[in-house]
Every structure is written in structure tokens, then in C-alpha cells.
Design a protein around this motif. Sequence first.
Motif, mmCIF file in Angstrom:
data_model
loop_
_atom_site.group_PDB
_atom_site.id
_atom_site.type_symbol
_atom_site.label_atom_id
_atom_site.label_comp_id
_atom_site.label_asym_id
_atom_site.label_seq_id
_atom_site.Cartn_x
_atom_site.Cartn_y
_atom_site.Cartn_z
ATOM 1 N N GLN A 96 9.011 14.143 -0.172
ATOM 2 C CA GLN A 96 8.963 12.884 -0.896
ATOM 3 C C GLN A 96 10.125 12.015 -0.444
ATOM 4 O OE1 GLN A 96 8.367 13.293 -5.193
ATOM 5 N NE2 GLN A 96 7.931 15.446 -4.834
ATOM 6 N N PHE A 97 9.865 10.738 -0.253
ATOM 7 C CA PHE A 97 10.894 9.804 0.177
ATOM 8 C C PHE A 97 10.768 8.529 -0.635
ATOM 9 C CE2 PHE A 97 11.817 5.963 2.560
ATOM 10 C CZ PHE A 97 13.166 6.149 2.837
ATOM 11 N N GLN A 98 11.906 7.972 -1.046
ATOM 12 C CA GLN A 98 11.913 6.686 -1.729
ATOM 13 C C GLN A 98 13.059 5.865 -1.166
ATOM 14 O OE1 GLN A 98 12.098 6.852 -5.990
ATOM 15 N NE2 GLN A 98 12.114 4.652 -6.201
ATOM 16 N N GLY A 99 12.780 4.629 -0.845
ATOM 17 C CA GLY A 99 13.797 3.723 -0.350
ATOM 18 C C GLY A 99 13.753 2.412 -1.109
ATOM 19 N N THR A 117 2.401 15.957 2.814
ATOM 20 C CA THR A 117 2.302 17.409 2.900
ATOM 21 C C THR A 117 2.564 17.783 4.355
ATOM 22 O OG1 THR A 117 -0.064 17.322 3.336
ATOM 23 C CG2 THR A 117 0.615 17.512 1.035
ATOM 24 N N GLU A 118 2.412 19.039 4.674
ATOM 25 C CA GLU A 118 2.698 19.494 6.027
ATOM 26 C C GLU A 118 1.816 18.830 7.082
ATOM 27 O OE1 GLU A 118 2.452 23.727 5.936
ATOM 28 O OE2 GLU A 118 4.128 23.905 4.543
ATOM 29 N N LYS A 119 0.639 18.361 6.678
ATOM 30 C CA LYS A 119 -0.304 17.840 7.669
ATOM 31 C C LYS A 119 -0.596 16.354 7.542
ATOM 32 C CE LYS A 119 -2.528 22.253 8.296
ATOM 33 N NZ LYS A 119 -3.747 23.007 8.327
ATOM 34 N N SER A 120 -0.326 15.721 6.414
ATOM 35 C CA SER A 120 -0.709 14.313 6.270
ATOM 36 C C SER A 120 0.065 13.632 5.144
ATOM 37 C CB SER A 120 -2.209 14.200 5.997
ATOM 38 O OG SER A 120 -2.498 14.726 4.713
ATOM 39 N N PHE A 121 -0.038 12.306 5.121
ATOM 40 C CA PHE A 121 0.496 11.524 4.008
ATOM 41 C C PHE A 121 -0.469 11.665 2.846
ATOM 42 C CE2 PHE A 121 2.343 8.970 7.547
ATOM 43 C CZ PHE A 121 3.669 9.185 7.227
ATOM 44 N N SER A 122 0.019 12.063 1.684
ATOM 45 C CA SER A 122 -0.861 12.152 0.527
ATOM 46 C C SER A 122 -0.807 10.873 -0.302
ATOM 47 C CB SER A 122 -0.495 13.361 -0.336
ATOM 48 O OG SER A 122 0.852 13.302 -0.730
ATOM 49 N N MET A 123 0.288 10.118 -0.198
ATOM 50 C CA MET A 123 0.401 8.852 -0.913
ATOM 51 C C MET A 123 1.527 8.044 -0.296
ATOM 52 S SD MET A 123 1.917 6.651 -3.266
ATOM 53 C CE MET A 123 3.283 7.506 -3.971
ATOM 54 N N TYR A 124 1.314 6.755 -0.167
ATOM 55 C CA TYR A 124 2.382 5.862 0.238
ATOM 56 C C TYR A 124 2.200 4.524 -0.468
ATOM 57 C CZ TYR A 124 -1.231 4.781 3.717
ATOM 58 O OH TYR A 124 -2.410 4.492 4.339
ATOM 59 N N GLN A 125 3.301 3.924 -0.801
ATOM 60 C CA GLN A 125 3.299 2.651 -1.519
ATOM 61 C C GLN A 125 4.476 1.826 -1.023
ATOM 62 O OE1 GLN A 125 3.098 2.870 -5.810
ATOM 63 N NE2 GLN A 125 4.278 0.999 -6.049
ATOM 64 N N ALA A 126 4.263 0.546 -0.857
ATOM 65 C CA ALA A 126 5.338 -0.354 -0.462
ATOM 66 C C ALA A 126 5.177 -1.661 -1.209
ATOM 67 C CB ALA A 126 5.304 -0.596 1.043
ATOM 68 N N ASP A 127 6.284 -2.250 -1.609
ATOM 69 C CA ASP A 127 6.202 -3.566 -2.214
ATOM 70 C C ASP A 127 7.418 -4.392 -1.843
ATOM 71 O OD1 ASP A 127 8.274 -3.275 -4.401
ATOM 72 O OD2 ASP A 127 6.845 -1.835 -5.166
ATOM 73 N N VAL A 128 7.222 -5.680 -1.898
ATOM 74 C CA VAL A 128 8.300 -6.630 -1.668
ATOM 75 C C VAL A 128 8.168 -7.714 -2.733
ATOM 76 C CG1 VAL A 128 7.013 -8.008 0.036
ATOM 77 C CG2 VAL A 128 9.500 -8.030 0.047
ATOM 78 N N GLY A 129 9.316 -8.091 -3.290
ATOM 79 C CA GLY A 129 9.315 -9.084 -4.353
ATOM 80 C C GLY A 129 10.346 -10.167 -4.113
ATOM 81 N N TYR A 130 10.079 -11.324 -4.685
ATOM 82 C CA TYR A 130 10.973 -12.466 -4.582
ATOM 83 C C TYR A 130 11.211 -13.014 -5.985
ATOM 84 C CZ TYR A 130 12.942 -16.974 -3.343
ATOM 85 O OH TYR A 130 13.776 -18.049 -3.250
ATOM 86 N N LYS A 131 12.480 -13.236 -6.339
ATOM 87 C CA LYS A 131 12.835 -13.833 -7.630
ATOM 88 C C LYS A 131 13.498 -15.173 -7.376
ATOM 89 C CE LYS A 131 13.476 -9.609 -10.235
ATOM 90 N NZ LYS A 131 14.374 -8.793 -11.020
ATOM 91 N N GLY A 132 12.801 -16.240 -7.741
ATOM 92 C CA GLY A 132 13.350 -17.583 -7.635
ATOM 93 C C GLY A 132 14.058 -17.971 -8.929
ATOM 94 N N GLU A 133 14.486 -19.209 -9.017
ATOM 95 C CA GLU A 133 15.179 -19.677 -10.234
ATOM 96 C C GLU A 133 14.274 -19.646 -11.449
ATOM 97 O OE1 GLU A 133 17.493 -23.261 -10.224
ATOM 98 O OE2 GLU A 133 18.067 -22.930 -8.144
ATOM 99 N N ASN A 134 12.989 -19.994 -11.263
ATOM 100 C CA ASN A 134 12.100 -20.052 -12.423
ATOM 101 C C ASN A 134 10.755 -19.357 -12.192
ATOM 102 O OD1 ASN A 134 10.926 -21.808 -10.680
ATOM 103 N ND2 ASN A 134 11.052 -23.593 -12.004
ATOM 104 N N PHE A 135 10.688 -18.478 -11.198
ATOM 105 C CA PHE A 135 9.458 -17.723 -10.974
ATOM 106 C C PHE A 135 9.781 -16.420 -10.238
ATOM 107 C CE2 PHE A 135 9.972 -19.626 -6.875
ATOM 108 C CZ PHE A 135 9.396 -18.739 -5.985
ATOM 109 N N SER A 136 8.822 -15.500 -10.269
ATOM 110 C CA SER A 136 8.927 -14.286 -9.463
ATOM 111 C C SER A 136 7.543 -13.969 -8.902
ATOM 112 C CB SER A 136 9.470 -13.112 -10.283
ATOM 113 O OG SER A 136 8.582 -12.780 -11.319
#
Length: 152
Positions: A30-33, A50-69
Motif C-alpha cells: 500500500q502506498f499513499q502520497g 498485490t504480488e501480480k497486479s494493482f488492486s486499487m488506485y486513486q488520484a486526485d488534485v484540488g484547487y482552493k481559490g479565495e471563494n471557491f474550490s
Amino acid sequence: FGTTYVGSKKLGQNEQYPILISEYGGGMVQFQGIHSFSNEIQAKAVIHATEKSFSMYQADVGYKGENFSAQITGVNASIINPQGIWVGHYLQRISKNLSLGGELMFQHGMGAKAAMITYGGMYKDDKSELVVKTGEQGTHLCYYNKGNDQVE
């Protein structure tokens, strides 16, 4: 067995980036960054393999402005081989205490496609917060009230 790395980039009193966490056990890795490129832009990634494959992966990117996200998330997603779940969020502050927004979720895989829109709002003051979310899956309500400085 696990490892943790906290980088030297400081964005606040208690915030340092990047943060990298890994763990191995039972044939699974398991890896988290987490990294903040600036006060406005933050990205996260989670991988389970697992030893043979990715069982789950997730990535996100976010932006927080002055009055929105805004944020986009991909779960087991691929642009090359259309599959997985993509979720986009947007929240706009309307007044000092009120924010309104929406979420679009798109799922593609195994010969099927589905999309869902959810709308939401948040009212927040110094002592309380009320969040309402509504869409095809129903309506959800969350309320938080701070009792005093010792009790939340």
C-alpha cells in the motif's frame, strides 16, 4: 513493515510536504502520497497492489481559490482504456456563511456507463456547520455544533 517520509517543504505551522507512506504485509503493498504544490493546489495518490497486479488506485488534485474550490478524482481510471470512476467537485462561496456546489460522477467499465449529479450546500458560522447534499441517491444532512472551547 511500513515506512513514512515527511518532506521539508513547509506551508504552515503544522504542514510539511510531501508526505509518503508505504506498508507491506500479507502479499499486499500500500502506498499513499500527499503533496501541496502551493497553498492553493494539493494532490493525493493511493495505490494498493498485490504480488501480480494493482488492486486499487486513486488520484486526485484540488484547487482552493479565495471563494471557491474544485477537485477532480480518478479511481481505477484510465484515459487510454476507458474505465473506472471519475468525480468532479465544485463549491462556490455565495456569502460569508453560505456555499453552494455540485458533484458529477461518471463510471465506465464492463460494457456499462453511468453518470450521476449531486447538488449541495453548506452554511457555516463560528460555532456550527450544516451541510446538505441531494441527488439521485437521496438527501443527506450533516450538522456540527461546537459546545464550547473544550467540547466539540
